[in-house]
Design an enzyme around this catalytic site. Structure first.
Site, PDB file in Angstrom:
ATOM      1  N   CYS A  76       0.829  -1.213   0.000  1.00 14.32           N
ATOM      2  CA  CYS A  76       0.000   0.000   0.000  1.00 14.32           C
ATOM      3  C   CYS A  76       0.861   1.260   0.000  1.00 14.32           C
ATOM      4  O   CYS A  76       1.537   1.533  -0.973  1.00 14.32           O
ATOM      5  CB  CYS A  76      -0.988  -0.032   1.173  1.00 14.32           C
ATOM      6  SG  CYS A  76      -2.269   1.239   1.042  1.00 14.32           S
ATOM      7  N   HIS A 174      -3.934  -4.919   0.099  1.00 10.39           N
ATOM      8  CA  HIS A 174      -3.449  -5.413   1.392  1.00 10.39           C
ATOM      9  C   HIS A 174      -3.548  -6.935   1.443  1.00 10.39           C
ATOM     10  O   HIS A 174      -4.600  -7.449   1.788  1.00 10.39           O
ATOM     11  CB  HIS A 174      -4.281  -4.805   2.525  1.00 10.39           C
ATOM     12  CG  HIS A 174      -4.021  -3.359   2.738  1.00 10.39           C
ATOM     13  ND1 HIS A 174      -3.010  -2.899   3.541  1.00 10.39           N
ATOM     14  CD2 HIS A 174      -4.612  -2.266   2.234  1.00 10.39           C
ATOM     15  CE1 HIS A 174      -2.990  -1.583   3.534  1.00 10.39           C
ATOM     16  NE2 HIS A 174      -3.958  -1.163   2.735  1.00 10.39           N
ATOM     17  N   GLU A 176      -2.465  -8.821   3.632  1.00  9.97           N
ATOM     18  CA  GLU A 176      -2.702  -9.224   5.026  1.00  9.97           C
ATOM     19  C   GLU A 176      -4.167  -9.129   5.418  1.00  9.97           C
ATOM     20  O   GLU A 176      -4.574  -9.604   6.472  1.00  9.97           O
ATOM     21  CB  GLU A 176      -1.818  -8.395   5.965  1.00  9.97           C
ATOM     22  CG  GLU A 176      -2.274  -6.961   6.254  1.00  9.97           C
ATOM     23  CD  GLU A 176      -1.928  -5.945   5.148  1.00  9.97           C
ATOM     24  OE1 GLU A 176      -1.543  -6.356   4.037  1.00  9.97           O
ATOM     25  OE2 GLU A 176      -2.059  -4.736   5.412  1.00  9.97           O
TER      26      GLU A 176
END
Lengths: 192, 259
Positions: A76, A174, A176
């Site tokens: 990001c 993202h 994650e």
């Protein structure tokens, strides 16, 4: 050991949580020795480009990141700071990727927030990933398409969803926070 | 293509989920983490946790819960209830929340929105707006819907967007709990006039209601609570249905069996 670079940006712990779910221990650190000696380095972040870049420069972390030889993954804001320049705060960035970061034209909802797919996938990061898979994005600025682009997302206009140059990898989305698809992408990075 | 999001909302009291839940395989129906994992596995796109007690003592309990959620859940989540200042936001984000939501505190002190956006970025500020239609005037209410304000929903929505909110969670109090569908008029109005994502809330009772709100308004997401908790709508089934109705959604991660 995986080093996650600690700086004045949010959401850093969620990367550590995601690695832990994959059974991988990591340290969040701004210690140069620890970063240099790590097997892999993750450079995550949510925040404002100008203040983040200023902080990295004060700590000489920008030069350190550029000099790293092991696989590095920017996420990001991390990806954006690895580009040449960002319109956010008129910020000169690290210049690893030959690409500039621009504000989305306000012709649709901004930020680009939510699950979107990508196409023209290239490289090992996208092993076992298909263009119909969705990942989670949240950003108002986008990195332009360049020779480093390894995945394209189309929102308002096509932009770099992922980039790679030598040992430097980066994603605008993202991983994650991107459920099973994101976990696979992180796993692909960890297995480099 | 950017997908429309489905967001289950969990009410929390003392670190436990409040509303009854009837999932068969749930070991502990009161554990928000267990429930959150099920929703994430079923293809929920995000989760919202609202602390309905929200006292100062409970904030530590909530932060502890947020840490557990962040460790276990691989999709974004929002935390709200009792967030009055930067310190509360910082506590929740540090514990691992992706976004926080504020409601009454934003009406009482609108600068709070720009303060949070300035410190942590707009992407983490969800402003919740509770509104009720009174003779064709959508009035904003605060304090859990008990106190009317002088704001009209559309004007307040524009204002919060200009102050740096990253997203609006719009609940129609007229529709909430009725199971007769979302408020298409005000949801459409707000989505058209602000440039940030709008989450529609209040009134979901059937899968068709989700289709209607996505088809007829520009909202980015739809939120519901009880219909998911009581198993009346399975998120996997909902996603399949919406896909068939040509609404762009992220498919549920696992194929449905026996539906």
């Amino acid at each position: 050991m995986i080093a996650i670079i600690k700086y004045n940006a949010g959401n850093i712990r969620s990367v550590q949580n995601a690695l832990k779910r994959l059974g991988c221990e990591s340290i969040i650190t701004d210690d140069k020795k620890e970063i240099i000696s790590a097997d892999k380095v993750i450079f995550p972040g949510v925040g404002e480009a100008g203040s983040a870049m200023r902080y990295l420069r004060e700590k000489d972390l920008d030069e350190l990141i550029i000099s790293l030889k092991q696989p590095v993954l920017g996420i990001c804001l991390g990806q954006q700071l690895m580009c040449r320049y960002s319109e956010e705060g008129d910020t000169k960035c690290m210049g690893i990727f030959d690409s500039d970061v621009r504000l989305f034209p306000q012709v649709d909802t901004v930020p680009h927030m939510g699950w979107n797919n990508f196409f023209s996938l290239k490289g090992v990061l996208f092993e076992s990933i298909s263009a119909t898979d969705d990942v989670y994005y949240v950003h108002s600025y986008y990195p332009e398409i360049s020779s480093c682009t390894t995945a394209v997302c189309d929102y308002i206009l096509p932009f770099s969803a992922a980039m790679q140059k030598e040992n430097f990898y980066a994603t605008q989305f993202h991983p994650e926070k991107s459920a099973a698809t994101g976990e696979r992408i992180l796993k692909n990075f960890l297995e480099l | 293509m950017l997908k429309r999001r489905i967001i289950p909302c969990l009410d929390i009291r003392d670190g436990r989920t409040v509303k009854g839940v009837n999932f068969v395989n749930l070991k502990d129906a009161g554990d928000p983490v267990e429930l959150a994992k099920i929703y994430a596995g079923h293809g929920a796109d995000e989760l919202v946790f609202l602390d309905i007690t929200a006292t100062i003592e409970n904030r530590k309990v909530l932060a502890g819960l947020v840490e557990r959620i962040a460790a276990e859940i691989n999709i974004p989540f929002t935390v709200g209830g009792g967030i009055h200042g930067i310190e509360d936001v910082s506590l929740m984000l540090q514990a691992g929340a992706d976004k926080i939501t504020i409601n009454s505190s934003a009406v009482r002190r609108p600068e709070l929105i720009s303060e949070i956006a300035g410190e942590f970025g707009s992407q983490c500020v969800v402003v919740a707006i509770d509104t009720k239609d009174h003779e064709n005037d959508w009035i904003v209410f605060i304090d859990g819907g008990r106190t009317p304000t002088r704001h009209r929903a559309l004007d307040w929505a524009k204002k919060v967007a200009s102050l740096g909110a990253g997203e609006i969670l719009l609940t129609s109090m007229n529709n909430d709990g009725t199971k007769e569908g979302f408020a298409l008029d005000i949801t459409g109005d707000v989505s058209r006039h602000v440039n940030i994502p709008v989450i529609a809330s209040g009134g979901a009772g059937k899968m068709e209601h989700f289709r209607d709100v996505f088809f007829n308004t520009g909202c980015s997401a739809a939120l519901a609570a009880s219909i998911f908790h009581y198993g009346e709508i399975d998120i996997r089934e909902l996603k399949q249905y919406l896909k068939k109705e040509k609404i762009a959604v992220r498919p549920a991660p696992f194929p449905l069996k026996g539906v």
